[in-house]
Design a protein around this motif. Structure first.
Motif, PDB file in Angstrom:
ATOM      1  N   VAL A 124       0.545  -0.991  -0.442  1.00  0.00           N
ATOM      2  CA  VAL A 124      -0.047   0.390   0.142  1.00  0.00           C
ATOM      3  C   VAL A 124       1.549   1.639   0.037  1.00  0.00           C
ATOM      4  CG1 VAL A 124      -1.848   1.209   1.873  1.00  0.00           C
ATOM      5  CG2 VAL A 124      -2.126  -1.273   1.536  1.00  0.00           C
ATOM      6  N   PRO A 125       1.231   2.093  -0.564  1.00  0.00           N
ATOM      7  CA  PRO A 125       2.058   2.888  -1.509  1.00  0.00           C
ATOM      8  C   PRO A 125       1.401   4.089  -0.573  1.00  0.00           C
ATOM      9  CG  PRO A 125       0.631   3.222  -2.981  1.00  0.00           C
ATOM     10  CD  PRO A 125       0.033   2.338  -2.038  1.00  0.00           C
ATOM     11  N   PHE A 126       0.692   4.348   0.577  1.00  0.00           N
ATOM     12  CA  PHE A 126       0.762   5.267   1.828  1.00  0.00           C
ATOM     13  C   PHE A 126       0.886   4.661   3.495  1.00  0.00           C
ATOM     14  CE2 PHE A 126      -2.710   5.179  -1.739  1.00  0.00           C
ATOM     15  CZ  PHE A 126      -1.743   6.517  -2.808  1.00  0.00           C
ATOM     16  N   ALA A 127       0.750   6.406   3.610  1.00  0.00           N
ATOM     17  CA  ALA A 127       0.853   5.718   5.768  1.00  0.00           C
ATOM     18  C   ALA A 127      -0.520   4.833   5.639  1.00  0.00           C
ATOM     19  CB  ALA A 127       0.753   7.334   6.273  1.00  0.00           C
ATOM     20  N   PRO A 128      -0.846   4.045   7.376  1.00  0.00           N
ATOM     21  CA  PRO A 128      -1.255   3.449   7.617  1.00  0.00           C
ATOM     22  C   PRO A 128      -2.750   4.622   8.125  1.00  0.00           C
ATOM     23  CG  PRO A 128       0.610   2.937   8.877  1.00  0.00           C
ATOM     24  CD  PRO A 128       0.814   4.554   7.371  1.00  0.00           C
ATOM     25  N   GLY A 129      -3.807   3.871   8.230  1.00  0.00           N
ATOM     26  CA  GLY A 129      -4.939   5.057   8.835  1.00  0.00           C
ATOM     27  C   GLY A 129      -6.433   5.550   7.816  1.00  0.00           C
ATOM     28  N   GLY A 130      -5.587   5.339   6.430  1.00  0.00           N
ATOM     29  CA  GLY A 130      -6.652   5.847   5.689  1.00  0.00           C
ATOM     30  C   GLY A 130      -7.469   4.414   5.074  1.00  0.00           C
ATOM     31  N   SER A 131      -8.395   4.677   3.886  1.00  0.00           N
ATOM     32  CA  SER A 131      -9.265   4.346   3.182  1.00  0.00           C
ATOM     33  C   SER A 131      -8.568   3.183   2.727  1.00  0.00           C
ATOM     34  CB  SER A 131     -10.267   4.852   2.259  1.00  0.00           C
ATOM     35  OG  SER A 131     -10.802   5.500   3.162  1.00  0.00           O
ATOM     36  N   SER A 132      -7.276   3.523   2.351  1.00  0.00           N
ATOM     37  CA  SER A 132      -6.605   2.656   1.459  1.00  0.00           C
ATOM     38  C   SER A 132      -5.908   1.367   1.926  1.00  0.00           C
ATOM     39  CB  SER A 132      -5.354   3.431   0.431  1.00  0.00           C
ATOM     40  OG  SER A 132      -4.334   3.783   1.405  1.00  0.00           O
ATOM     41  N   GLY A 189       4.887   7.319   0.752  1.00  0.00           N
ATOM     42  CA  GLY A 189       6.281   8.715   0.510  1.00  0.00           C
ATOM     43  C   GLY A 189       6.126   9.142  -1.110  1.00  0.00           C
ATOM     44  N   ALA A 190       6.746  10.139  -1.377  1.00  0.00           N
ATOM     45  CA  ALA A 190       6.341  10.690  -2.437  1.00  0.00           C
ATOM     46  C   ALA A 190       5.411  11.062  -2.777  1.00  0.00           C
ATOM     47  CB  ALA A 190       7.923   9.978  -3.232  1.00  0.00           C
ATOM     48  N   ALA A 191       4.085  11.243  -2.809  1.00  0.00           N
ATOM     49  CA  ALA A 191       2.796  10.888  -3.709  1.00  0.00           C
ATOM     50  C   ALA A 191       2.995   9.690  -3.604  1.00  0.00           C
ATOM     51  CB  ALA A 191       2.807  11.310  -4.495  1.00  0.00           C
ATOM     52  N   GLY A 192       3.296   8.152  -2.946  1.00  0.00           N
ATOM     53  CA  GLY A 192       2.944   7.046  -3.378  1.00  0.00           C
ATOM     54  C   GLY A 192       3.948   5.823  -4.694  1.00  0.00           C
ATOM     55  N   ASN A 193       5.080   7.373  -5.282  1.00  0.00           N
ATOM     56  CA  ASN A 193       6.035   6.360  -6.050  1.00  0.00           C
ATOM     57  C   ASN A 193       6.988   5.908  -5.497  1.00  0.00           C
ATOM     58  OD1 ASN A 193       4.953   8.021  -8.414  1.00  0.00           O
ATOM     59  ND2 ASN A 193       5.641  10.183  -7.899  1.00  0.00           N
TER      60      ASN A 193
END
Length: 335
Positions: free
Chosen positions: A49-57, A83-87
């Motif tokens: 998952v290219p985002f930090a924990p805690g969101g819908s993703s 990090g880096a908008a998921g990049n």
């Protein structure tokens, strides 16, 4: 002389029999070898998952991973790599060669990043679409102490206090950033954007009143709405949500045709054999439609989708065409 000839012929015959026997033995092993090669997955699957924990993703990914673990014969575990908008995560998975790493595709990484970054460390051709997983409506929320109860009041309050109101997002180019800029364009109101590194830290500041508003995926924010810690003033869905029946949509509040949903899908590196992609797509469709998965997603106002790799590829292309116009007009740039 004759006896020597006979012995030589016998020796040749014995070698021929040994070779033939070896070939038969090897042939009997080949189906087992082929079977072993086709037995995928052969180990645990890492679902990045290219985002930090805690969101819908994370909610969508973990719900899918739980059900896939039941049917694939191997565990599927979620690995958050923000990090880096998921990049950062997209680049890492694009180069993965273990055939057991997949990634969560998202409106931000797939429909926004190609238009806000001058050069990406990955390309869409580095991936194979597997399946669209879920759509999550964006909810427009404000800090509970902000004296507004609907969009009309928010717009009026922002105009009375020019340059003083702010909204937070999970980062430049995130779904929340896109959602609020879309609303700003429709309403012609100005609010300062404050980007964070993920939904979690942004939500902390929203609850504390350090930012005034946000657009957040329903799955991540509904518990805070129900507890009264934030106030939902509009939904980005086409119809009102069963979980929030008293909250009108953006369209109902004077913006006909307005709709904003986040979406999440599954991608695999381009080196993944098509047979594995097809198997994963079939099992993923079962996973998102499973009763337990439906219960988890519906409870968080997420809509389970599923679908084929071809359908997901077409969906990505349509979303890119839709959002590149909004991005150009809002002049969205990366951090």
């Amino acid at each position: 002389m004759e006896s020597n000839t006979v012995r030589a012929q016998a020796s040749i015959r014995r070698r021929q029999l040994l070779i033939a026997g070896g070939a038969v033995g090897l042939g009997s092993l080949l189906p087992g070898v082929a079977s072993a090669q086709s037995a995928w997955p052969a180990k645990s699957i890492r679902f990045v998952v290219p985002f930090a924990p805690g969101g819908s993703s994370e909610i969508v990914a973990r719900s899918t991973a739980v059900e896939l673990s039941k049917t694939l014969g191997q565990s599927v575990y979620v690995d958050n790599k923000p990090g880096a908008a998921g990049n950062i995560a997209m680049s890492e998975v694009a180069r993965s060669e273990d055939l057991h790493t997949i990634i969560l595709g998202h409106i931000g990484t797939l429909a926004v990043n190609p238009y806000i970054f001058d050069k990406l460390p990955w390309a869409l051709k580095d991936f194979k679409p597997v399946s669209l997983l879920a759509k999550v409506p964006s909810l427009y929320v404000v800090n509970a102490d902000l004296p507004v109860k609907n969009l009309k009041e928010l717009i009026a309050h922002a105009k009375r206090n020019p340059g003083k109101l702010s909204y937070g997002s999970a980062g430049n180019g995130s779904a929340g950033h896109l959602a609020f800029e879309y609303f700003k364009m429709a309403s012609e109101v100005f609010m300062l954007h404050v980007p964070y590194k993920g939904t979690g830290p942004m939500l902390t500041d929203l609850l504390a009143g350090r930012v005034d508003a946000s657009a957040i995926g329903a799955a991540a924010i509904i518990p805070f709405i129900k507890s009264g810690k934030v106030r939902c003033i509009a939904t980005g869905s086409a119809q009102r949500l069963p979980q929030l029946p008293d909250v009108p949509t953006v369209a109902e509040q004077g913006f006909p045709g307005f709709e904003m949903t986040q979406w999440y899908g599954m991608l695999a590196p381009s080196n993944m054999p098509q047979a594995n992609i097809d198997k994963l797509a079939a099992e993923t469709m079962k996973a998102v439609k499973a009763p337990e998965s439906q219960r988890r997603l519906t409870g968080d106002a997420a809509e389970a989708i599923g679908g084929t790799p071809e359908q997901f590829a077409q969906f990505i292309a349509a979303e890119q065409e839709r959002w590149k116009k909004v991005i150009a007009r809002a002049q969205i740039r990366p951090d």
